[in-house]
Design a protein around this motif. Structure first.
Motif, PDB file in Angstrom:
ATOM      1  N   PHE A 121     -17.014  52.874 -22.722  1.00 13.01           N
ATOM      2  CA  PHE A 121     -18.359  52.341 -22.512  1.00 13.01           C
ATOM      3  C   PHE A 121     -19.413  53.385 -22.842  1.00 13.01           C
ATOM      4  O   PHE A 121     -20.481  53.047 -23.372  1.00 13.01           O
ATOM      5  CB  PHE A 121     -18.528  51.855 -21.077  1.00 13.01           C
ATOM      6  CG  PHE A 121     -19.787  51.064 -20.885  1.00 13.01           C
ATOM      7  CD1 PHE A 121     -19.857  49.747 -21.316  1.00 13.01           C
ATOM      8  CD2 PHE A 121     -20.918  51.627 -20.324  1.00 13.01           C
ATOM      9  CE1 PHE A 121     -21.023  49.009 -21.181  1.00 13.01           C
ATOM     10  CE2 PHE A 121     -22.082  50.903 -20.173  1.00 13.01           C
ATOM     11  CZ  PHE A 121     -22.135  49.591 -20.605  1.00 13.01           C
ATOM     12  N   ARG A 122     -19.139  54.638 -22.575  1.00 13.80           N
ATOM     13  CA  ARG A 122     -20.095  55.679 -22.943  1.00 13.80           C
ATOM     14  C   ARG A 122     -20.217  55.801 -24.467  1.00 13.80           C
ATOM     15  O   ARG A 122     -21.316  55.991 -24.992  1.00 13.80           O
ATOM     16  CB  ARG A 122     -19.682  57.002 -22.300  1.00 13.80           C
ATOM     17  CG  ARG A 122     -20.160  57.065 -20.848  1.00 13.80           C
ATOM     18  CD  ARG A 122     -19.130  57.552 -19.873  1.00 13.80           C
ATOM     19  NE  ARG A 122     -19.696  57.457 -18.525  1.00 13.80           N
ATOM     20  CZ  ARG A 122     -19.720  56.310 -17.802  1.00 13.80           C
ATOM     21  NH1 ARG A 122     -19.208  55.195 -18.292  1.00 13.80           N
ATOM     22  NH2 ARG A 122     -20.242  56.300 -16.583  1.00 13.80           N
ATOM     23  N   ASP A 156     -27.795  49.905 -19.174  1.00 14.94           N
ATOM     24  CA  ASP A 156     -26.343  49.725 -19.182  1.00 14.94           C
ATOM     25  C   ASP A 156     -26.007  48.284 -19.532  1.00 14.94           C
ATOM     26  O   ASP A 156     -25.110  48.005 -20.341  1.00 14.94           O
ATOM     27  CB  ASP A 156     -25.796  50.095 -17.797  1.00 14.94           C
ATOM     28  CG  ASP A 156     -24.299  49.920 -17.639  1.00 14.94           C
ATOM     29  OD1 ASP A 156     -23.806  48.783 -17.770  1.00 14.94           O
ATOM     30  OD2 ASP A 156     -23.615  50.922 -17.331  1.00 14.94           O
ATOM     31  N   ALA A 192     -25.140  54.978 -16.638  1.00 16.86           N
ATOM     32  CA  ALA A 192     -23.924  54.239 -16.949  1.00 16.86           C
ATOM     33  C   ALA A 192     -23.049  54.024 -15.720  1.00 16.86           C
ATOM     34  O   ALA A 192     -22.949  54.883 -14.844  1.00 16.86           O
ATOM     35  CB  ALA A 192     -23.128  54.989 -18.017  1.00 16.86           C
ATOM     36  N   ALA A 239     -20.956  43.660 -17.870  1.00 13.07           N
ATOM     37  CA  ALA A 239     -19.995  44.438 -18.649  1.00 13.07           C
ATOM     38  C   ALA A 239     -18.683  43.679 -18.797  1.00 13.07           C
ATOM     39  O   ALA A 239     -18.043  43.700 -19.861  1.00 13.07           O
ATOM     40  CB  ALA A 239     -19.756  45.786 -17.985  1.00 13.07           C
ATOM     41  N   VAL A 251     -15.837  52.143 -14.547  1.00 18.31           N
ATOM     42  CA  VAL A 251     -14.930  51.001 -14.526  1.00 18.31           C
ATOM     43  C   VAL A 251     -13.803  51.302 -13.540  1.00 18.31           C
ATOM     44  O   VAL A 251     -13.095  52.306 -13.678  1.00 18.31           O
ATOM     45  CB  VAL A 251     -14.350  50.720 -15.925  1.00 18.31           C
ATOM     46  CG1 VAL A 251     -13.424  49.506 -15.881  1.00 18.31           C
ATOM     47  CG2 VAL A 251     -15.475  50.511 -16.942  1.00 18.31           C
ATOM     48  N   HIS A 311     -19.908  53.352 -26.471  1.00 14.03           N
ATOM     49  CA  HIS A 311     -20.731  52.177 -26.789  1.00 14.03           C
ATOM     50  C   HIS A 311     -22.217  52.516 -26.659  1.00 14.03           C
ATOM     51  O   HIS A 311     -23.022  52.207 -27.555  1.00 14.03           O
ATOM     52  CB  HIS A 311     -20.326  51.042 -25.853  1.00 14.03           C
ATOM     53  CG  HIS A 311     -21.324  49.944 -25.677  1.00 14.03           C
ATOM     54  ND1 HIS A 311     -21.645  49.039 -26.670  1.00 14.03           N
ATOM     55  CD2 HIS A 311     -22.079  49.601 -24.596  1.00 14.03           C
ATOM     56  CE1 HIS A 311     -22.543  48.190 -26.213  1.00 14.03           C
ATOM     57  NE2 HIS A 311     -22.838  48.497 -24.962  1.00 14.03           N
ATOM     58  N   HIS A 355     -16.391  44.632 -21.990  1.00 13.60           N
ATOM     59  CA  HIS A 355     -16.263  46.080 -21.863  1.00 13.60           C
ATOM     60  C   HIS A 355     -15.242  46.492 -20.810  1.00 13.60           C
ATOM     61  O   HIS A 355     -14.905  47.674 -20.710  1.00 13.60           O
ATOM     62  CB  HIS A 355     -17.628  46.704 -21.536  1.00 13.60           C
ATOM     63  CG  HIS A 355     -18.619  46.553 -22.646  1.00 13.60           C
ATOM     64  ND1 HIS A 355     -18.484  47.174 -23.863  1.00 13.60           N
ATOM     65  CD2 HIS A 355     -19.772  45.824 -22.723  1.00 13.60           C
ATOM     66  CE1 HIS A 355     -19.493  46.847 -24.645  1.00 13.60           C
ATOM     67  NE2 HIS A 355     -20.281  46.030 -23.985  1.00 13.60           N
ATOM     68  N   GLN A 356     -14.751  45.544 -20.025  1.00 14.09           N
ATOM     69  CA  GLN A 356     -13.677  45.802 -19.076  1.00 14.09           C
ATOM     70  C   GLN A 356     -12.909  44.512 -18.851  1.00 14.09           C
ATOM     71  O   GLN A 356     -13.426  43.423 -19.072  1.00 14.09           O
ATOM     72  CB  GLN A 356     -14.207  46.375 -17.769  1.00 14.09           C
ATOM     73  CG  GLN A 356     -15.321  45.604 -17.104  1.00 14.09           C
ATOM     74  CD  GLN A 356     -15.947  46.425 -15.986  1.00 14.09           C
ATOM     75  OE1 GLN A 356     -16.803  47.270 -16.227  1.00 14.09           O
ATOM     76  NE2 GLN A 356     -15.514  46.184 -14.758  1.00 14.09           N
ATOM     77  N   ALA A 385     -11.468  53.036 -20.167  1.00 19.41           N
ATOM     78  CA  ALA A 385     -12.545  52.050 -20.293  1.00 19.41           C
ATOM     79  C   ALA A 385     -13.898  52.671 -19.985  1.00 19.41           C
ATOM     80  O   ALA A 385     -14.910  52.322 -20.607  1.00 19.41           O
ATOM     81  CB  ALA A 385     -12.279  50.860 -19.378  1.00 19.41           C
ATOM     82  N   THR A 386     -13.936  53.576 -19.029  1.00 14.44           N
ATOM     83  CA  THR A 386     -15.187  54.242 -18.665  1.00 14.44           C
ATOM     84  C   THR A 386     -15.714  55.076 -19.823  1.00 14.44           C
ATOM     85  O   THR A 386     -16.912  55.053 -20.132  1.00 14.44           O
ATOM     86  CB  THR A 386     -14.980  55.108 -17.415  1.00 14.44           C
ATOM     87  OG1 THR A 386     -14.654  54.261 -16.295  1.00 14.44           O
ATOM     88  CG2 THR A 386     -16.227  55.905 -17.067  1.00 14.44           C
TER      89      THR A 386
END
Length: 395
Positions: free
Chosen positions: A66-67, A279, A40, A330, A43, A69, A335-336, A62-63
């Protein structure tokens, strides 16, 4: 149908019309017949960039989102690896914070699992004087991971590549570290296309000699090795390693060019996965792996194979800059909020590269929200001088 103008290598622009269909999310966390780690990314936080190259700020919310997710799609996470820009923007201090936060996050998510990259990047290769220096650096990092309650992926070491004089030095270092590990460790064979400083790793630039060294290390420490990730972008070499591993030790493909066929296998043997491309294509990979677990090879192939041309583009030479393409997707997929990377690494690729990733992502059904992706791509094109008015530009 949504369309936009994308640049070509000859300086022209042409209309591109969307044709992809977003992959639906599973109703429940799926199960796989392969162990599947997604490496992964992190961000960055461009609103706190006092030192964006030396000590880049991370958007931790945000980081971690994403995990979550990735976990929701059934993946394990390979944390703080090269996909997270270890050695290319993320320092050991930053990696410690990432590992600490991710392990805490995993404890709040039922079924979440991860393993954490432990290397020697707190030791500058030029400062390493002996293999004992390398051993001490590995001990510090693996000790930190274990103290936080995590399992380690023993990353390849630039410092070891510099100071080792023979294959015996690698056997000494790996034997010492593995003998002390609390849990089984995943080893990491990263080719020099991913990191030029790893040329000649395992004591030789000759594959056959390096392979024998790796297999001897695994055989001597098999009770403490979960598996080994191999990233040489050569499926034949991976199969050679896979065939030579002792029973119970897994082969994790890190081949972002040939992962589809390696994961499917040859009817007798197959590779598990520890991939950076997961990812970027997580919903597709999740659907494909779930289909494979159900014995539906046709769906597995139909979903995963279109992602391969996209992956080959993202990981094209110079391969070490693949992180830019991963983060680009991403951003396109929401996602960001921005398209920046730690250390400004988004500048490592050019607009034509990103335009082709955009095309291939759509064709691979990887763009989750085509309208959002189109809007963001238009904004990027405009900033870089490509307006949506049909004019021609010279790049």
């Amino acid at each position: 149908m949504t369309s936009l103008l994308l640049p070509n290598r000859d300086g022209s622009v042409e209309e591109y019309r969307f044709r992809g269909t977003p992959i639906a999310r599973p109703e429940a966390v799926p199960s796989f017949s392969r162990v599947a780690y997604a490496a992964a990314h992190v961000v960055s936080n461009p609103l706190d960039d006092a030192d964006p190259w030396g000590n880049p700020a991370i958007d931790w919310d945000a980081t971690m989102a994403f995990r979550r997710h990735l976990w929701s799609l059934g993946f394990k996470i390979a944390e703080a690896m090269d996909t997270a820009q270890r050695g290319m923007g993320l320092s050991w201090a930053g990696a410690q914070e990432l590992i600490r936060r991710s392990l805490a996050e995993a404890r709040s998510v039922p079924g979440a699992d991860l393993a954490c990259g432990a290397g020697t990047d707190q030791l500058a290769p030029a400062d390493a004087r002996s293999v004992e220096d390398v051993i001490a650096a590995y001990e510090e990092q693996i000790g930190f991971v274990e103290a936080e309650g995590g399992r380690a992926i023993m990353m390849a070491s630039r410092a070891l590549g510099r100071v080792a004089r023979s294959a015996d030095d690698y056997r000494r270092v790996y034997g010492r570290i593995l003998s002390q590990a609390k849990d089984k460790v995943v080893l990491h064979w990263l080719g020099d296309m991913f990191d030029p400083q790893l040329r000649g790793y395992w004591g030789s630039e000759n594959f056959e000699e390096a392979l024998e060294t790796v297999l001897s290390i695994v055989r001597e420490n098999s009770a403490r090795v979960e598996g080994i990730k191999i990233s040489l972008l050569d499926n034949g070499k991976e199969v050679r390693l896979r065939d030579g591993l002792p029973e119970g030790v897994l082969c994790f493909t890190g081949d972002d060019f040939n992962y589809a066929e390696l994961i499917e296998g040859d009817g007798e043997k197959y590779s598990h996965a520890l991939l950076g491309i997961f990812d970027a294509v997580a919903p597709s990979a999740s659907k494909a792996l779930a289909a494979l677990a159900a014995g539906d090879v046709a769906t597995f192939r139909g979903v995963i194979e279109p992602t391969v041309p996209l992956s080959r583009k993202i990981f094209e030479a110079p391969t070490q800059y693949y992180k830019a393409g991963v983060v680009f997707l991403a951003w396109l997929n929401g996602h960001q909020r921005h398209f920046t990377l730690p250390a400004g690494l988004q500048s490592a690729r050019g607009l034509l590269h990103y335009a082709e990733i955009f095309r291939l992502a759509d064709q691979a059904n990887v763009l989750d929200e085509p309208e959002l992706a189109s809007t963001r791509m238009r904004n990027l094109l405009a900033v870089l001088g490509v307006e949506q008015g049909g004019r021609h530009y010279n790049f």
